[in-house]
Enzyme design. Sequence first.
Site, PDB file in Angstrom:
ATOM      1  N   SER A  28       0.531  -1.203   0.164  1.00 48.71           N
ATOM      2  CA  SER A  28       0.119  -0.215  -0.162  1.00 48.71           C
ATOM      3  C   SER A  28       0.859   1.023   0.059  1.00 48.71           C
ATOM      4  O   SER A  28       0.102   2.389  -0.621  1.00 48.71           O
ATOM      5  CB  SER A  28      -0.709   0.215   0.671  1.00 48.71           C
ATOM      6  OG  SER A  28      -0.237  -0.435   2.334  1.00 48.71           O
ATOM      7  N   ASP A  74      -5.335   6.769  11.138  1.00 47.54           N
ATOM      8  CA  ASP A  74      -3.537   6.221  10.212  1.00 47.54           C
ATOM      9  C   ASP A  74      -2.040   6.859  10.220  1.00 47.54           C
ATOM     10  O   ASP A  74      -2.257   7.613   9.539  1.00 47.54           O
ATOM     11  CB  ASP A  74      -4.244   6.204   9.032  1.00 47.54           C
ATOM     12  CG  ASP A  74      -3.078   5.920   7.936  1.00 47.54           C
ATOM     13  OD1 ASP A  74      -2.003   5.292   8.013  1.00 47.54           O
ATOM     14  OD2 ASP A  74      -3.838   5.091   6.401  1.00 47.54           O
ATOM     15  N   HIS A 130       0.400   5.567   5.910  1.00 47.96           N
ATOM     16  CA  HIS A 130       0.305   5.858   5.325  1.00 47.96           C
ATOM     17  C   HIS A 130       0.428   7.965   4.802  1.00 47.96           C
ATOM     18  O   HIS A 130       0.307   8.105   6.383  1.00 47.96           O
ATOM     19  CB  HIS A 130      -1.196   5.325   4.264  1.00 47.96           C
ATOM     20  CG  HIS A 130      -1.516   4.062   4.225  1.00 47.96           C
ATOM     21  ND1 HIS A 130      -1.854   2.836   5.419  1.00 47.96           N
ATOM     22  CD2 HIS A 130      -1.107   2.788   3.760  1.00 47.96           C
ATOM     23  CE1 HIS A 130      -1.820   2.068   4.906  1.00 47.96           C
ATOM     24  NE2 HIS A 130      -1.634   1.734   3.785  1.00 47.96           N
TER      25      HIS A 130
END
Length: 427
Positions: free
Chosen positions: A150, A400, A403
Amino acid sequence: MGKPKNQTHIIRKLMPYVLYTLIPLALLHYYTYISPRCYIQIAHKRLKTTAASDSITPPVQGKAAELKNQPRCDYFDGHWVQTIAKPLYNGTSCGTIKWAQNCMINGRPDTGYLYWQWQPKDNRCPAPVFDASVFLGIIKNKHIAFIGDSLARNQLESLICLLSTASKPELVYQGGDDLKFRRWVFYEYNVTLSSLWSQYLVKGIDRNQSKGIDHNTLYFDTPNEKWASELDQIDIVVFHNGHWFVQKAIYYGEGNQLLGCNFPQESNCTELNFYDAFRKALRTSLKEVTKRFIKSDKAVVVATFTLAHFEGDWDKFGTCLRTEPYKEGDVEMQDLEKNMRKAAIEEVATAVKDVKEVAGGLRIGALDVTKLTFLRPDGHPGPYMFPNPFANGKEGVMNDCMHWCLPGPIDTWNAILLELMKRWKDE
Ligand SMILES: *[C@@H]1O[C@H](CO)[C@@H](O)[C@H](O)[C@H]1NC(C)=O
Ligand SMILES: *[C@@H]1O[C@H](CO)[C@@H](O)[C@H](O)[C@H]1NC(C)=O
Ligand SMILES: *[C@@H]1O[C@H](CO)[C@@H](O)[C@H](O)[C@H]1NC(C)=O
Ligand SMILES: *[C@@H]1O[C@H](CO)[C@@H](O)[C@H](O)[C@H]1NC(C)=O
């Protein structure tokens, strides 16, 4: 009393949207599983002071000429300086940003994190600045593929957004669950950009709780066919992965022979740590590309590892609330990112040597972004991985911190990728 209920409710509400994010987040659990040191304690310990410089430095420009005949610029080491230069795109000007990383649109209130520029330590080196037309010009008639997890996808989406400022791409293919495989074409330049999911690069079978299998199974000897079968059509490969290697795994080598595992205390297998596992997988992948392209003018880039910035436990609503970069000296890199980076740098060096030995044309380089990224705890979506994260109150909101917001600090990854490609073109 109401708290757990509230949390469950919010997580459930989020599930369909953030599953992609939660899978890698869940991985962080294994940092503690494998390493004796708690990942989060590391985050706290490494912090000495806070806040970066608040002096405003204009963008550094016009230094490139001075550098002719000078040693190459090393982008690994440097510091972040404030800039007044705006990001090249925003949350609406680019239709490609994954929902969970579109921080602006999701309502992140501060914007200071957008106004920093990476200045290499050698002051004669200009800050890497992205130029979409130059980038597209260099990769004209070529196919560039991002292969990995990712984070590879995060980088690819940054690149699509940056390039879209010069030419509109068309999405020509998407497949796999959660858009793991996508392809765009910039017809104006005959440039193809694709995204191929391969979190281990080599053949791997994920753990499967419903089958009672709690570990992944990796086959170091076999490149993942998802990308290996497409390789002939690719001109520039960008490998970007690493985080999945910290999970519990069993490893097989040549001839599918059992090599070991990274949880020997629980099983009877020989210990093989995940740094070595990552290294072996990368070696196999670089060997595959080298074997097939050694005489060509194709290229392969390996992005180095970047660490998440949770403060508090990731699975107990740890956060990343900082709004400014760390300054040099505030924090120190720890074993995890040091060793993962080292594995990539060394494997790239070996592959470069192999190509030189036969005077091949294949270009191989590391996109060494570990340090510049590590200094940016302010660049993550945090709670803004979905709109109105606090609609149901501040309790139990997932963050998060792994990311990266787009636009955001990782746009610099692609600015450095451009520098790497310019250098190759000039050689
Ligand atoms: C985003 O960029 C577009 C195109 O440059 C512009 O029209 C729009 O106003 C920008 N939106 C924001 C919120 O800055
Ligand atoms: C267009 O790009 C592809 C690579 O994606 C290349 O194979 C093809 O030759 C290019 N076409 C022209 C006309 O150069
Ligand atoms: C896990 O195993 C179940 C039962 O065999 C299967 O249906 C499912 O597809 C597997 N999941 C993955 C991700 O492979
Ligand atoms: C490990 O080996 C011992 C002795 O050979 C055996 O008794 C035990 O069951 C094994 N454990 C596992 C998890 O395979």
